[in-house]
Design a protein around this motif. Structure first.
Motif, short mmCIF file in Angstrom:
data_model
loop_
_atom_site.label_atom_id
_atom_site.label_comp_id
_atom_site.label_asym_id
_atom_site.label_seq_id
_atom_site.Cartn_x
_atom_site.Cartn_y
_atom_site.Cartn_z
N CYS A 561 29.94 56.84 55.82
CA CYS A 561 29.99 56.78 57.16
C CYS A 561 31.57 55.34 57.19
N LEU A 562 31.11 54.63 56.55
CA LEU A 562 31.73 53.44 56.27
C LEU A 562 33.11 53.30 55.21
N SER A 563 32.93 54.53 54.55
CA SER A 563 33.79 54.98 53.74
C SER A 563 35.41 55.38 53.80
N ASP A 564 35.37 55.75 55.54
CA ASP A 564 36.01 55.89 55.92
C ASP A 564 37.26 54.99 56.50
N LEU A 565 37.00 53.65 56.31
CA LEU A 565 37.20 52.54 57.40
C LEU A 565 38.43 52.54 56.66
N GLU A 566 39.92 51.96 57.49
CA GLU A 566 40.82 51.21 56.37
C GLU A 566 40.52 50.26 56.19
N GLN A 567 40.84 49.75 54.74
CA GLN A 567 40.38 48.60 53.48
C GLN A 567 41.32 47.43 54.53
N LYS A 568 42.70 47.90 55.03
CA LYS A 568 43.36 46.51 55.25
C LYS A 568 42.54 46.20 56.61
#
Length: 635
Positions: A561-568
């Motif tokens: 789930c968290l892997s889809d967050l934008e890095q910035k």
């Protein structure tokens, strides 16, 4: 192109664009040169139609050429829309809308769309021509020749297909907004495979326009029957998990070499899709590993939330399942297999002459006999040495620029699995406390302090166990089996070596012989204890260790789930505040800080609400700190 007159031996440069429509020319020697076109090309818009490649529900696909100055040519495919669809204004509006999106798709695993135009009353799409066969043709060919498609071939096709889907699903507009491009028609017919093993998805976006045509009959289903997801039958909003389910069907059918959802009629087929009962591939083929079967089963889960969260996650799970082999290893094996199917590719390749320039003949010359004298020389001039050097340098610069753009902009960013921790492994071992204690015998002393060194592969499987101390040797077989049955989540390292503590053997209860004075009391106590006791055992509240253990069991799903967050824009830590009811179910989930992505928020909330704990004496609250591991694009 250079043409030569056989009468006077003079040579001339012919510009095919300027010569279009010209039937004859006169040489300076007086010979009349007749230009004939044996290919019988038909001009269609800006292109020249060569040969029909295929026909389908929307129209026909033809091989065409784009002709430029100085003999420039390029092969492409023209998809002509059927006349009755060209008159459907709703369909054309949808087609134009989708074409504006799909023309932006630039990926090695997607057929490039160049143009949407109109010739007369006919609309057509100009797209990249790929000398290939589709996956359906390969399946039919292998069935006819009694061949089994090797596992590396099927997985290699799936990996490249998922790379193309991942790129399209995550494509953003110039202002950074998600474009939400779906295919919704992933079938073997839309997966093209070249002889070199490269895979391209075709009809991206066009399938969506087709499914939304205004003349669709009431009660029909959008998408090819047998490749739709169960939620589509429940008229739920489609998202990228629809394409993931279809990709899972294609991979399953390629390995099984038979249809997955194929009933006696349409009603029976729909029932099979709704039930979504997926046969175990390990029972159909001995060369399929349980890990690969488990990944495919997850992609074909009836509940969309149980599937991989994205095409990239599905891709990474496949890579983990085939370890220690890699995607490149499987691509090499796929090329060897496809090169052996030369008859298949020859059968489905059009017989088109490479030379686009019309053939030439001479008629009515003064120095020749009556009739037509054939031109014997038709050559392409070699570039000037300096020009050749300039062109080669320019080509190298263009290739370097394209590679840089691919690496920095277009290349899909891999989902980085967080590193495995000692605490996670220890929690998983503690959860198997009862199974481990069953291995201990009476000879195992209580002050043994047992431990084990575990080697955990990247897919989360325990591959090696070393027990300490040596006194554990007599129960090593039982402990090895028990520990290797514990599965952890996938992690980025090739292997993770950790030493963990095993449950401490329990001291045997030693009781002295009862005295005469207490014998009678103990006897009466035993009688009372043998009476049935209907008093319920008092419940105790959940401990932090138990909550931690339950979270670890779902850690892989939380990580996805968290892997889809934008890095910035993503925070370093997300605090998940959960309320666990007395019955062991999670009632509420609150995330701090509030996440910008609604998709990630929904995924995390659903995943955390699936946590299950034992029943306790009261409801408890807990804060779960979820740390995000970032990756560097330069690595």
């Amino acid at each position: 192109m250079i043409i030569s007159c056989t009468v006077c031996q003079r040579t001339f440069t012919l510009d095919s664009v300027r010569a279009h429509g010209v039937k004859q020319a006169k040489c300076v020697c007086g010979a009349t040169i007749v230009l004939r076109d044996p290919v019988n090309r038909t001009k269609f818009g800006k292109y020249y139609l060569q040969e029909r490649l295929a026909a389908g529900g929307m129209g026909e696909v033809l091989l065409a050429k784009s002709v430029g100055v100085e003999g420039f040519e390029r092969d492409l495919a023209i998809k002509k829309i059927l006349p009755h669809l060209s008159r459907d204004r709703d369909f054309i509006n949808m087609l134009v809308k989708e074409a504006k999106l799909t023309v932006l798709l630039h990926h090695p695993n997607i057929v490039q769309v160049y143009d949407l135009d109109k010739e007369g009353d006919e609309y057509y799409i100009a797209m990249e021509y790929v000398p290939s066969v589709n996956l359906s043709m390969l399946l039919v060919h292998c069935a006819d020749t009694d061949q089994t498609i090797p596992v590396p071939v099927a997985v290699s096709v799936a990996l490249q297909m998922l790379q193309g889907l991942s790129y399209a699903h995550t494509l953003k507009s110039a202002d950074g907004q998600p474009m939400n491009i779906l295919h919704r028609d992933i079938t073997p017919q839309n997966i093209l495979i070249t002889k070199e093993g490269w895979v391209k998805i075709t009809d991206f976006g066009i399938a969506k326009a087709k499914n939304e045509i205004s003349t669709t009959q009431p009660g029909t289903i959008r998408g090819k029957l047998g490749y739709v997801a169960p939620e589509q039958l429940r008229t739920k909003t489609a998202d990228q998990r629809v394409d993931i389910f279809s990709a899972g069907i294609v991979l399953w059918e390629t390995l099984a070499q038979r249809r997955l959802f194929k009933g006696e009629d349409e009603v029976d087929t729909l029932g099979k899709i709704v039930d979504a009962k997926i046969p175990n591939l390990c029972k159909l083929r001995e060369d399929i590993s349980p890990q690969l079967n488990a990944v495919i089963q997850r992609a074909l889960a009836r509940d969309p939330d149980a599937r991989p969260i994205s095409a990239a996650a599905f891709h990474d799970e496949l890579l983990a399942a085939i370890q220690p082999a890699t995607g490149n290893d499987y691509l090499k094996e796929s090329r060897q297999f496809l090169e052996a199917q030369s008859t298949l590719f020859k059968q489905h390749q059009p017989e088109v002459k490479n030379n686009e320039t019309p053939t030439l003949a001479i008629a009515g010359t003064k120095t020749s006999n009556q009739g037509i004298i054939a031109i014997t020389k038709l050559t392409v001039p070699a570039p000037h040495p300096k020009r050749r050097l300039v062109l080669a340098s320019l080509a190298i610069l263009l290739l370097a620029a394209a590679a840089l753009v691919w690496w920095k902009v277009i290349k899909p960013k891999p989902i980085i699995q967080p590193a495995l921790t000692v605490q996670e492994v220890q929690a998983a071992i503690d959860a198997a406390n009862e199974s481990i204690l069953k291995c201990y015998t009476e000879k195992i002393t209580a002050n043994l302090n047992p431990s084990a060194q575990l080697v955990i592969a990247a897919n989360g499987h325990i591959t090696d166990v070393k027990l300490q101390p040596g006194a554990m040797s007599e129960i090593s077989t039982c402990l090895n089996t028990t520990l290797k049955n514990i599965h952890l989540r996938a992690h980025p390292a090739a292997k993770f070596v950790v030493t963990i503590k095993l449950p401490q053997p329990q001291k045997p209860t030693v009781s002295s012989a009862p005295s005469n004075e207490t014998a009678e009391v103990e006897h009466s106590t035993q009688k009372e204890s043998q009476k049935p006791n209907n008093t319920p055992r008092p419940l105790r509240p959940l401990s932090p260790e138990e909550i931690q253990r339950g979270v670890v069991l779902r850690f892989a799903a939380i990580s996805r789930c968290l892997s889809d967050l934008e890095q910035k824009s993503a925070p370093d830590t997300v605090i998940a505040h959960i309320v666990i009811q007395a019955n062991g179910r999670v009632k509420t989930v609150k995330l701090t800080p509030k996440l910008a992505s609604a998709t990630v928020t929904k995924c995390l909330t659903k995943t955390l609400k699936r946590l299950r704990f034992r029943a306790g004496s009261k409801a408890v609250e807990a804060n779960l700190p979820l740390h995000l591991q970032r990756y560097s694009p330069d690595k």
